[in-house]
Design a protein around this motif. Structure first.
Motif, short mmCIF file in Angstrom:
data_model
loop_
_atom_site.label_atom_id
_atom_site.label_comp_id
_atom_site.label_asym_id
_atom_site.label_seq_id
_atom_site.Cartn_x
_atom_site.Cartn_y
_atom_site.Cartn_z
N TYR A 13 -33.79 -9.74 -41.28
CA TYR A 13 -33.31 -9.40 -39.95
C TYR A 13 -31.88 -8.87 -40.02
O TYR A 13 -30.98 -9.58 -40.45
CB TYR A 13 -33.37 -10.62 -39.02
CG TYR A 13 -34.78 -11.07 -38.77
CD1 TYR A 13 -35.55 -10.48 -37.79
CD2 TYR A 13 -35.36 -12.06 -39.55
CE1 TYR A 13 -36.86 -10.88 -37.56
CE2 TYR A 13 -36.67 -12.47 -39.33
CZ TYR A 13 -37.40 -11.87 -38.35
OH TYR A 13 -38.70 -12.26 -38.13
N LYS A 14 -31.70 -7.61 -39.61
CA LYS A 14 -30.37 -7.02 -39.54
C LYS A 14 -29.77 -7.17 -38.15
O LYS A 14 -28.57 -7.31 -38.00
CB LYS A 14 -30.43 -5.54 -39.92
CG LYS A 14 -30.81 -5.32 -41.36
CD LYS A 14 -30.86 -3.85 -41.68
CE LYS A 14 -31.31 -3.65 -43.12
NZ LYS A 14 -31.45 -2.22 -43.44
N ASP A 15 -30.62 -7.16 -37.14
CA ASP A 15 -30.19 -7.33 -35.75
C ASP A 15 -30.08 -8.82 -35.45
O ASP A 15 -31.05 -9.57 -35.62
CB ASP A 15 -31.18 -6.65 -34.80
CG ASP A 15 -30.81 -6.85 -33.35
OD1 ASP A 15 -29.62 -6.64 -33.02
OD2 ASP A 15 -31.69 -7.22 -32.56
N HIS A 16 -28.90 -9.25 -34.99
CA HIS A 16 -28.67 -10.67 -34.76
C HIS A 16 -29.59 -11.24 -33.68
O HIS A 16 -30.08 -12.37 -33.80
CB HIS A 16 -27.20 -10.92 -34.40
CG HIS A 16 -26.84 -12.36 -34.31
ND1 HIS A 16 -26.70 -13.16 -35.42
CD2 HIS A 16 -26.62 -13.16 -33.25
CE1 HIS A 16 -26.41 -14.38 -35.04
NE2 HIS A 16 -26.34 -14.41 -33.73
N ASN A 17 -29.83 -10.48 -32.62
CA ASN A 17 -30.68 -10.98 -31.53
C ASN A 17 -32.12 -11.23 -32.00
O ASN A 17 -32.72 -12.24 -31.65
CB ASN A 17 -30.66 -10.02 -30.35
CG ASN A 17 -29.32 -9.99 -29.65
OD1 ASN A 17 -28.61 -10.99 -29.62
ND2 ASN A 17 -28.94 -8.84 -29.14
N SER A 18 -32.67 -10.32 -32.79
CA SER A 18 -34.03 -10.54 -33.30
C SER A 18 -34.06 -11.67 -34.32
O SER A 18 -35.05 -12.40 -34.42
CB SER A 18 -34.60 -9.25 -33.89
OG SER A 18 -33.82 -8.81 -34.96
N TYR A 19 -32.97 -11.85 -35.06
CA TYR A 19 -32.85 -12.96 -36.01
C TYR A 19 -32.88 -14.30 -35.26
O TYR A 19 -33.60 -15.23 -35.65
CB TYR A 19 -31.56 -12.79 -36.81
CG TYR A 19 -31.32 -13.79 -37.91
CD1 TYR A 19 -32.33 -14.21 -38.77
CD2 TYR A 19 -30.05 -14.30 -38.13
CE1 TYR A 19 -32.09 -15.10 -39.78
CE2 TYR A 19 -29.79 -15.19 -39.15
CZ TYR A 19 -30.82 -15.58 -39.98
OH TYR A 19 -30.57 -16.48 -40.99
N ILE A 20 -32.13 -14.39 -34.16
CA ILE A 20 -32.10 -15.62 -33.36
C ILE A 20 -33.48 -15.90 -32.78
O ILE A 20 -33.96 -17.05 -32.81
CB ILE A 20 -31.05 -15.49 -32.22
CG1 ILE A 20 -29.64 -15.37 -32.80
CG2 ILE A 20 -31.15 -16.65 -31.25
CD1 ILE A 20 -29.16 -16.54 -33.60
N LYS A 21 -34.16 -14.87 -32.28
CA LYS A 21 -35.51 -15.06 -31.73
C LYS A 21 -36.49 -15.52 -32.80
O LYS A 21 -37.36 -16.36 -32.54
CB LYS A 21 -35.99 -13.77 -31.08
CG LYS A 21 -35.27 -13.45 -29.78
CD LYS A 21 -35.73 -12.13 -29.21
CE LYS A 21 -34.90 -11.80 -27.98
NZ LYS A 21 -35.21 -10.49 -27.43
N ALA A 22 -36.36 -14.99 -34.02
CA ALA A 22 -37.24 -15.41 -35.11
C ALA A 22 -36.99 -16.87 -35.49
O ALA A 22 -37.93 -17.62 -35.78
CB ALA A 22 -37.04 -14.50 -36.32
N ILE A 23 -35.72 -17.29 -35.49
CA ILE A 23 -35.39 -18.68 -35.79
C ILE A 23 -35.99 -19.59 -34.72
O ILE A 23 -36.61 -20.61 -35.04
CB ILE A 23 -33.86 -18.87 -35.87
CG1 ILE A 23 -33.29 -18.14 -37.08
CG2 ILE A 23 -33.49 -20.35 -35.93
CD1 ILE A 23 -31.78 -18.06 -37.10
N GLU A 24 -35.80 -19.23 -33.46
CA GLU A 24 -36.36 -20.04 -32.37
C GLU A 24 -37.89 -20.12 -32.47
O GLU A 24 -38.47 -21.19 -32.30
CB GLU A 24 -35.95 -19.45 -31.02
CG GLU A 24 -34.49 -19.64 -30.68
CD GLU A 24 -34.09 -18.98 -29.37
OE1 GLU A 24 -34.75 -18.00 -28.96
OE2 GLU A 24 -33.11 -19.45 -28.78
N LYS A 25 -38.52 -19.00 -32.76
CA LYS A 25 -39.99 -18.97 -32.88
C LYS A 25 -40.47 -19.88 -34.02
O LYS A 25 -41.42 -20.64 -33.86
CB LYS A 25 -40.44 -17.54 -33.11
CG LYS A 25 -41.94 -17.37 -33.19
CD LYS A 25 -42.31 -15.92 -33.39
CE LYS A 25 -43.81 -15.77 -33.56
NZ LYS A 25 -44.18 -14.37 -33.82
N GLU A 26 -39.79 -19.81 -35.16
CA GLU A 26 -40.19 -20.64 -36.31
C GLU A 26 -40.00 -22.12 -36.02
O GLU A 26 -40.85 -22.95 -36.34
CB GLU A 26 -39.39 -20.23 -37.54
CG GLU A 26 -39.67 -21.06 -38.77
CD GLU A 26 -41.09 -20.94 -39.29
OE1 GLU A 26 -41.57 -21.91 -39.92
OE2 GLU A 26 -41.73 -19.90 -39.08
#
Length: 98
Positions: free
Chosen positions: A39-52
């Motif tokens: 993840y290069k985009d911080h917002n998509s990285y945060i969403k992926a962490i929350e999803k996991e």
């Protein structure tokens, strides 16, 4: 005398091992994840962490750029880039706030 020489020779290896362990993120209480994508985009990285974390059955909310609340406890995100089998990998470390 022999024990002193042994201690002098083994001390650098013990220090290297200690600092490698401390920088790995695998201490008690930390949440360590290796996500499937980079993840290069911080917002998509945060969403992926929350999803996991939700997939693991945890209650999670994000409070700012690097702050999370997981199961009612505050955590701080410490992302790392590590090499696993010569492949750069994004390691996600969530460290509990004290």
């Amino acid at each position: 005398m022999d024990i002193l020489i042994f201690l002098i020779l083994i001390t650098p290896f013990l220090l290297i091992g200690y600092f490698a362990y401390k920088s790995s993120g695998y201490q008690k209480g930390n949440i360590v994840m290796h996500l499937d994508e980079w993840y290069k985009d911080h917002n998509s990285y945060i969403k992926a962490i929350e999803k996991e974390l939700k997939k693991q059955g945890k209650m999670v909310t994000c409070h700012g750029k690097f702050k999370f609340e997981i199961d009612g406890k505050p955590y701080t995100l410490h992302p790392q880039i590590v090499t696993v089998a010569r492949v750069p990998t994004q390691r996600t470390i969530l460290i509990p706030d004290k």
